[in-house]
Write a protein that holds these residues in place. Structure first.
Motif, PDB file in Angstrom:
ATOM      1  N   LYS A 139       0.822  -1.209   0.000  1.00 50.27           N
ATOM      2  CA  LYS A 139       0.000   0.000   0.000  1.00 50.27           C
ATOM      3  C   LYS A 139       0.860   1.266   0.000  1.00 50.27           C
ATOM      4  CE  LYS A 139      -3.783  -2.269   2.479  1.00 50.27           C
ATOM      5  NZ  LYS A 139      -4.627  -2.272   3.694  1.00 50.27           N
ATOM      6  N   GLN A 140       2.106   1.145   0.458  1.00 50.33           N
ATOM      7  CA  GLN A 140       2.984   2.320   0.505  1.00 50.33           C
ATOM      8  C   GLN A 140       3.562   2.669  -0.865  1.00 50.33           C
ATOM      9  OE1 GLN A 140       3.347  -0.398   2.315  1.00 50.33           O
ATOM     10  NE2 GLN A 140       2.917   0.165   4.435  1.00 50.33           N
ATOM     11  N   GLY A 141       3.182   1.944  -1.902  1.00 56.36           N
ATOM     12  CA  GLY A 141       3.703   2.223  -3.228  1.00 56.36           C
ATOM     13  C   GLY A 141       5.031   1.565  -3.531  1.00 56.36           C
ATOM     14  N   LEU A 142       5.483   0.644  -2.668  1.00 49.99           N
ATOM     15  CA  LEU A 142       6.731  -0.062  -2.904  1.00 49.99           C
ATOM     16  C   LEU A 142       6.573  -1.063  -4.045  1.00 49.99           C
ATOM     17  CD1 LEU A 142       7.750  -0.729   0.822  1.00 49.99           C
ATOM     18  CD2 LEU A 142       8.610   1.052  -0.700  1.00 49.99           C
ATOM     19  N   PRO A 143       7.683  -1.508  -4.636  1.00 52.43           N
ATOM     20  CA  PRO A 143       7.587  -2.449  -5.773  1.00 52.43           C
ATOM     21  C   PRO A 143       6.952  -3.770  -5.358  1.00 52.43           C
ATOM     22  CG  PRO A 143       9.767  -1.429  -5.695  1.00 52.43           C
ATOM     23  CD  PRO A 143       9.076  -1.056  -4.421  1.00 52.43           C
ATOM     24  N   TYR A 144       6.255  -4.370  -6.304  1.00 55.22           N
ATOM     25  CA  TYR A 144       5.610  -5.665  -6.126  1.00 55.22           C
ATOM     26  C   TYR A 144       6.222  -6.604  -7.156  1.00 55.22           C
ATOM     27  CZ  TYR A 144       1.906  -9.215  -6.070  1.00 55.22           C
ATOM     28  OH  TYR A 144       1.213 -10.382  -5.992  1.00 55.22           O
ATOM     29  N   TYR A 145       6.828  -7.706  -6.703  1.00 54.61           N
ATOM     30  CA  TYR A 145       7.597  -8.576  -7.589  1.00 54.61           C
ATOM     31  C   TYR A 145       6.935  -9.940  -7.719  1.00 54.61           C
ATOM     32  CZ  TYR A 145      11.398  -5.219  -6.858  1.00 54.61           C
ATOM     33  OH  TYR A 145      12.157  -4.083  -6.799  1.00 54.61           O
ATOM     34  N   LEU A 146       7.023 -10.479  -8.918  1.00 49.21           N
ATOM     35  CA  LEU A 146       6.753 -11.889  -9.190  1.00 49.21           C
ATOM     36  C   LEU A 146       7.985 -12.410  -9.910  1.00 49.21           C
ATOM     37  CD1 LEU A 146       3.026 -11.893 -10.374  1.00 49.21           C
ATOM     38  CD2 LEU A 146       3.931 -12.531  -8.145  1.00 49.21           C
ATOM     39  N   SER A 147       8.763 -13.250  -9.233  1.00 46.93           N
ATOM     40  CA  SER A 147      10.056 -13.680  -9.749  1.00 46.93           C
ATOM     41  C   SER A 147      10.047 -15.174  -9.998  1.00 46.93           C
ATOM     42  CB  SER A 147      11.166 -13.331  -8.747  1.00 46.93           C
ATOM     43  OG  SER A 147      12.362 -13.968  -9.111  1.00 46.93           O
ATOM     44  N   THR A 148      10.658 -15.576 -11.100  1.00 42.30           N
ATOM     45  CA  THR A 148      10.809 -17.000 -11.399  1.00 42.30           C
ATOM     46  C   THR A 148      12.184 -17.509 -11.013  1.00 42.30           C
ATOM     47  OG1 THR A 148      11.531 -16.448 -13.638  1.00 42.30           O
ATOM     48  CG2 THR A 148       9.177 -16.843 -13.314  1.00 42.30           C
ATOM     49  N   ALA A 149      12.957 -16.734 -10.278  1.00 43.27           N
ATOM     50  CA  ALA A 149      14.317 -17.136  -9.934  1.00 43.27           C
ATOM     51  C   ALA A 149      14.548 -17.290  -8.439  1.00 43.27           C
ATOM     52  CB  ALA A 149      15.314 -16.124 -10.492  1.00 43.27           C
ATOM     53  N   GLY A 150      13.611 -16.935  -7.610  1.00 42.25           N
ATOM     54  CA  GLY A 150      13.807 -17.083  -6.190  1.00 42.25           C
ATOM     55  C   GLY A 150      14.175 -15.776  -5.506  1.00 42.25           C
ATOM     56  N   PHE A 151      14.000 -15.774  -4.183  1.00 42.67           N
ATOM     57  CA  PHE A 151      14.188 -14.541  -3.428  1.00 42.67           C
ATOM     58  C   PHE A 151      15.649 -14.117  -3.394  1.00 42.67           C
ATOM     59  CE2 PHE A 151      15.035 -12.429   0.668  1.00 42.67           C
ATOM     60  CZ  PHE A 151      14.244 -11.309   0.486  1.00 42.67           C
ATOM     61  N   ARG A 152      16.588 -15.071  -3.273  1.00 44.25           N
ATOM     62  CA  ARG A 152      18.005 -14.718  -3.171  1.00 44.25           C
ATOM     63  C   ARG A 152      18.482 -14.032  -4.461  1.00 44.25           C
ATOM     64  NH1 ARG A 152      21.848 -16.178   0.287  1.00 44.25           N
ATOM     65  NH2 ARG A 152      20.399 -17.643   1.255  1.00 44.25           N
ATOM     66  N   ALA A 153      18.103 -14.594  -5.605  1.00 45.96           N
ATOM     67  CA  ALA A 153      18.503 -13.974  -6.870  1.00 45.96           C
ATOM     68  C   ALA A 153      17.868 -12.594  -7.024  1.00 45.96           C
ATOM     69  CB  ALA A 153      18.104 -14.876  -8.045  1.00 45.96           C
ATOM     70  N   LEU A 154      16.613 -12.450  -6.578  1.00 44.95           N
ATOM     71  CA  LEU A 154      15.954 -11.149  -6.635  1.00 44.95           C
ATOM     72  C   LEU A 154      16.667 -10.141  -5.743  1.00 44.95           C
ATOM     73  CD1 LEU A 154      13.594  -9.358  -7.517  1.00 44.95           C
ATOM     74  CD2 LEU A 154      12.265 -10.311  -5.634  1.00 44.95           C
ATOM     75  N   LEU A 155      17.092 -10.592  -4.560  1.00 47.96           N
ATOM     76  CA  LEU A 155      17.811  -9.712  -3.643  1.00 47.96           C
ATOM     77  C   LEU A 155      19.160  -9.291  -4.233  1.00 47.96           C
ATOM     78  CD1 LEU A 155      17.744  -8.403  -0.843  1.00 47.96           C
ATOM     79  CD2 LEU A 155      18.841 -10.462   0.061  1.00 47.96           C
ATOM     80  N   GLN A 156      19.863 -10.235  -4.863  1.00 46.71           N
ATOM     81  CA  GLN A 156      21.135  -9.896  -5.501  1.00 46.71           C
ATOM     82  C   GLN A 156      20.948  -8.877  -6.611  1.00 46.71           C
ATOM     83  OE1 GLN A 156      22.827 -13.600  -6.769  1.00 46.71           O
ATOM     84  NE2 GLN A 156      23.396 -14.241  -4.685  1.00 46.71           N
ATOM     85  N   ARG A 157      19.871  -9.022  -7.365  1.00 47.18           N
ATOM     86  CA  ARG A 157      19.607  -8.064  -8.449  1.00 47.18           C
ATOM     87  C   ARG A 157      19.362  -6.669  -7.898  1.00 47.18           C
ATOM     88  NH1 ARG A 157      14.419  -6.076 -10.454  1.00 47.18           N
ATOM     89  NH2 ARG A 157      14.723  -5.203 -12.505  1.00 47.18           N
ATOM     90  N   GLU A 158      18.571  -6.579  -6.816  1.00 49.65           N
ATOM     91  CA  GLU A 158      18.286  -5.270  -6.234  1.00 49.65           C
ATOM     92  C   GLU A 158      19.542  -4.656  -5.617  1.00 49.65           C
ATOM     93  OE1 GLU A 158      15.384  -3.522  -6.431  1.00 49.65           O
ATOM     94  OE2 GLU A 158      14.945  -5.118  -7.857  1.00 49.65           O
ATOM     95  N   GLU A 159      20.391  -5.510  -5.002  1.00 57.15           N
ATOM     96  CA  GLU A 159      21.635  -4.997  -4.426  1.00 57.15           C
ATOM     97  C   GLU A 159      22.575  -4.484  -5.503  1.00 57.15           C
ATOM     98  OE1 GLU A 159      23.140  -8.184  -2.125  1.00 57.15           O
ATOM     99  OE2 GLU A 159      21.904  -7.737  -0.351  1.00 57.15           O
TER     100      GLU A 159
END
Length: 249
Positions: A139-159
């Protein structure tokens, strides 16, 4: 939340591919046109003619996260059908489009689906409803993700993206400091030049006063090279363009 996509109430069938079922379906018609800037330079222009998204409720069944690309929002959809239909123009249509400056190339037909059985990781806002954990866009307008690679890979991408923005911020800071230093250096040089000119003017004024006092001391009240107007100060001005020296400053 991570798991395998499983339908809750029915599935959506692909309009072009047999035995292809999913929970999210997006149909897109995109027009491709050519806009000539010059006789030898052209630019492709794409415009969405129609887009429709169909969805059914789905859940993530417990399973190991699969592999694939990291995406955001409904970009997790898999392209299951893509076809380009070139435009067939008559002679009159070709002349009309040549005059208008925009010529159609054709229509791109695309179907994307989030297929049943896809390993998916959702990152958003969790809430509890009817003893079930559900996921929704924050609700705060933060990004909403649907990833086919898993949370760790998503975290690495954002970092990595965060590191890139930090590097850009540092580079912009260095550039700003360099520009600020250049402006200060330029202003300091101007100030030093103005101060030097003031000192030269003061030295000239003092030297002129000394000459006047010296001339008065030698010749009484009237200097030897007296101004023809005031008859008291020495001649110190050059008239242009003639070059005459006949008056004081």
């Amino acid at each position: 939340l991570s798991g395998v996509v499983r339908s809750v109430k029915g599935t959506l069938s692909s309009q072009f591919v047999e035995n292809c079922e999913g929970v999210v379906q997006r149909l897109t018609l995109e027009g491709h046109n050519i806009i000539p800037f010059l006789s030898f330079l052209r630019s492709d222009h794409e415009k969405i003619i129609h887009q429709r998204t169909n969805t059914v409720p789905f859940e993530l069944a417990p399973a190991e996260a699969g592999t694939g690309g990291i995406v955001r929002g409904l970009e997790a959809l898999e392209t299951v059908h893509e076809q380009f239909h070139p435009s067939v123009l008559s002679f009159g249509d070709a002349i009309g489009h040549y005059i208008s400056g925009e010529r159609p190339k054709g229509v791109q037909e695309t179907e994307q689906m989030l297929r049943v059985g896809t390993a998916l990781t959702g990152v958003g806002e969790l809430f509890l409803e009817d003893a079930a954990i559900k996921l929704q866009p924050p609700k705060q307008g933060l990004p909403y993700y649907l990833s086919t690679a898993g949370f760790r890979a998503l975290l690495q991408r954002e970092e990595s993206a965060l590191r890139l923005w930090k590097m850009l911020s540092v580079a912009c800071g260095f550039v700003t400091c360099a520009v600020f230093f250049f402006i200060l250096r330029k202003q300091y040089r101007r100030h030093r030049e103005r101060r030097r000119l003031r000192e030269m003017e003061e030295e000239f004024r003092q030297a002129r006063e000394r000459l006047i006092r010296q001339a008065k001391a030698e010749n009484g009240e009237r200097p030897k090279n007296a101004c023809v107007i005031c008859m008291s100060d020495v001649k110190s001005c050059v008239f242009l363009e003639c070059g005459h020296v006949c008056s004081c400053h």
